[in-house]
Design a protein around this motif. Structure first.
Motif, PDB file in Angstrom:
ATOM      1  N   PRO A  21       0.808  -1.225   0.000  1.00 18.02           N
ATOM      2  CA  PRO A  21       0.000   0.000   0.000  1.00 18.02           C
ATOM      3  C   PRO A  21       0.847   1.283   0.000  1.00 18.02           C
ATOM      4  CG  PRO A  21      -0.901  -1.585   1.561  1.00 18.02           C
ATOM      5  CD  PRO A  21       0.429  -2.123   1.118  1.00 18.02           C
ATOM      6  N   LEU A  84      -4.514  -5.885  -3.946  1.00 14.10           N
ATOM      7  CA  LEU A  84      -4.699  -5.609  -2.519  1.00 14.10           C
ATOM      8  C   LEU A  84      -6.160  -5.716  -2.090  1.00 14.10           C
ATOM      9  CD1 LEU A  84      -2.145  -2.680  -2.157  1.00 14.10           C
ATOM     10  CD2 LEU A  84      -1.908  -5.005  -1.289  1.00 14.10           C
ATOM     11  N   GLY A  85      -7.044  -5.892  -3.061  1.00 13.25           N
ATOM     12  CA  GLY A  85      -8.453  -6.080  -2.720  1.00 13.25           C
ATOM     13  C   GLY A  85      -9.210  -4.771  -2.577  1.00 13.25           C
ATOM     14  N   PHE A  86      -8.594  -3.658  -2.972  1.00 12.25           N
ATOM     15  CA  PHE A  86      -9.238  -2.358  -2.772  1.00 12.25           C
ATOM     16  C   PHE A  86     -10.331  -2.089  -3.801  1.00 12.25           C
ATOM     17  CE2 PHE A  86      -5.060  -0.591  -0.766  1.00 12.25           C
ATOM     18  CZ  PHE A  86      -5.324  -1.293   0.394  1.00 12.25           C
ATOM     19  N   HIS A  90     -15.840  -5.596   0.463  1.00 11.98           N
ATOM     20  CA  HIS A  90     -15.863  -6.669   1.455  1.00 11.98           C
ATOM     21  C   HIS A  90     -16.816  -6.263   2.572  1.00 11.98           C
ATOM     22  CE1 HIS A  90     -12.064  -6.846  -0.700  1.00 11.98           C
ATOM     23  NE2 HIS A  90     -12.015  -8.129  -0.427  1.00 11.98           N
ATOM     24  N   THR A 108     -16.118   7.497   5.767  1.00 14.66           N
ATOM     25  CA  THR A 108     -16.488   6.947   4.465  1.00 14.66           C
ATOM     26  C   THR A 108     -15.263   6.570   3.628  1.00 14.66           C
ATOM     27  OG1 THR A 108     -16.616   9.213   3.709  1.00 14.66           O
ATOM     28  CG2 THR A 108     -18.689   8.156   4.283  1.00 14.66           C
ATOM     29  N   GLY A 109     -14.089   7.012   4.064  1.00 10.55           N
ATOM     30  CA  GLY A 109     -12.864   6.737   3.326  1.00 10.55           C
ATOM     31  C   GLY A 109     -12.555   5.257   3.207  1.00 10.55           C
ATOM     32  N   LEU A 110     -12.908   4.494   4.246  1.00 12.48           N
ATOM     33  CA  LEU A 110     -12.634   3.058   4.232  1.00 12.48           C
ATOM     34  C   LEU A 110     -13.337   2.374   3.067  1.00 12.48           C
ATOM     35  CD1 LEU A 110     -12.931   2.401   8.070  1.00 12.48           C
ATOM     36  CD2 LEU A 110     -10.837   2.328   6.702  1.00 12.48           C
ATOM     37  N   TYR A 113     -11.505   1.928  -0.027  1.00 10.91           N
ATOM     38  CA  TYR A 113     -10.467   0.898   0.015  1.00 10.91           C
ATOM     39  C   TYR A 113     -11.068  -0.506   0.104  1.00 10.91           C
ATOM     40  CZ  TYR A 113      -6.739   4.301   0.234  1.00 10.91           C
ATOM     41  OH  TYR A 113      -5.854   5.303  -0.076  1.00 10.91           O
ATOM     42  N   GLY A 114     -12.361  -0.594  -0.254  1.00  7.04           N
ATOM     43  CA  GLY A 114     -12.966  -1.931  -0.355  1.00  7.04           C
ATOM     44  C   GLY A 114     -13.636  -2.447   0.898  1.00  7.04           C
ATOM     45  N   LEU A 115     -13.727  -1.594   1.939  1.00  5.75           N
ATOM     46  CA  LEU A 115     -14.400  -2.041   3.155  1.00  5.75           C
ATOM     47  C   LEU A 115     -15.805  -1.461   3.213  1.00  5.75           C
ATOM     48  CD1 LEU A 115     -13.792  -3.676   5.834  1.00  5.75           C
ATOM     49  CD2 LEU A 115     -13.721  -1.433   6.933  1.00  5.75           C
TER      50      LEU A 115
END
Lengths: 216, 216
Positions: A21, A84-86, A90, A108-110, A113-115
């Motif tokens: 990252p 990285l799964g972003f 998930h 909301t930033g997470l 990154y895919g969360l």
């Protein structure tokens, strides 16, 4: 064949996964500046890592550099984000809608990154039925039912320290495979469960100590 | 003498400083259960660290255990909290009142660990004069003046990635000695500046990767 592949993926060392990252952030920055190629030496210099380490880390990712010019930046950004799964979402549940828990629901930033935090849970009756930032909060007793509905794969733990181990047990029993622990408690889990500890208090301790030693 | 002492403090390894909060959380839990003594073996077993490591870590702290019974819990909690800096308040400024920044301003839990965020700063004019959770937000241009007023020792960095290095320079220029970096960017600082990186995105990457490899 499937076993081969699995082995391959499991073999990626955690330090590599933690460095990638950093590389991504730097390469995205270059992209924003209109650059088109980046070398592992350039990345190494910026991140303060050995160039051979950068090359080794990137060898886990499906991309190859060109002699002299290095990696194509657009491709590297895409491949890293994907790797990285972003780029995929998930589903996550958050346990403990206290001060830190509610704060995380508001970040909301997470999401970028895919969360995708789809629900929060708390033991306090008065929180059930409320929402934070549009994310519904349920009573912890509703977790098994909501898990059937949402099928979350990640559990974020922001309960008080003395509840951390108990909630860990509940979450795992509910079928969640990865735990993101924000409490200062060292939770214990079976071997097949993934745990990441974000020890904000440990970081504070290091800063305070180093600052103190400056003043002596 | 002062030099001796300084050396002593600087010698505490970062891994020790990162483990001590785990010990503290566990010992506080025992305290809550009414226990009075704890052995390093007991801590070691719970935290999953070698007993000799626990004894060595605790040797940096000013407390001695008794043969057979171990450490007195009340004393250990007090000494650890004090040693880790959690009992005194450290003034901090937060830079970048976006989604994560505002979330951190709302987390009152950090205050209980000795972090006193006294102001937030942002580049956006419309945020100046507002407040989050009672903490005032100023324009970044007001930072030098506010630093004279407050004398913060810690700078929390929650700006967008592309601003991370620039803001780092401004913060250090303003006289702040410790930086808590929440961006995925690897900031570069002079040697005498303390940096702690809380890499939430790196933790996500590890979880996503491990989860993915399970499904293969």
């Amino acid at each position: 064949m499937v076993n081969e592949e699995m082995k391959q993926i499991w073999k990626i060392p955690e330090p590599t996964l933690r460095r990638l990252p950093w590389y991504l952030a730097f390469v995205k920055l270059l992209k924003g500046k209109g650059e088109t190629f980046v070398s592992s030496t350039q990345i190494a210099k910026e991140i303060n890592v050995d160039p051979s380490q950068v090359a080794k880390d990137l060898s886990f990712v499906n991309i190859s550099g060109k002699t002299r010019v290095g990696y194509e930046i657009d491709a590297l950004v895409n491949v890293l984000e994907d790797f990285l799964g972003f780029t995929s979402q998930h589903k996550a549940f958050l346990f403990g809608v206290g001060s830190l828990g509610a704060a995380l629901l508001q970040d909301t930033g997470l999401n970028q990154y895919g969360l995708d935090i789809v629900a929060g849970f708390d033991i306090r009756d008065e929180l059930a039925g409320t929402n934070v930032n549009g994310i519904p909060v349920y009573h912890i007793n509703d977790f098994p039912a909501k898990q059937k509905e949402f099928g979350a794969t990640i559990g974020i733990i922001t309960v008080p320290v003395e509840k951390a181990q108990e909630v860990t047990g509940q979450i795992i029993h509910g079928g969640i495979k990865a735990l993101w622990n924000f409490t200062p408690f060292r939770i214990r889990v079976p071997e097949h469960i993934v745990v990441q500890n974000t020890s904000m208090y440990a970081h504070l301790a290091v800063m305070f100590n180093r600052l103190n030693s400056m003043n002596h």
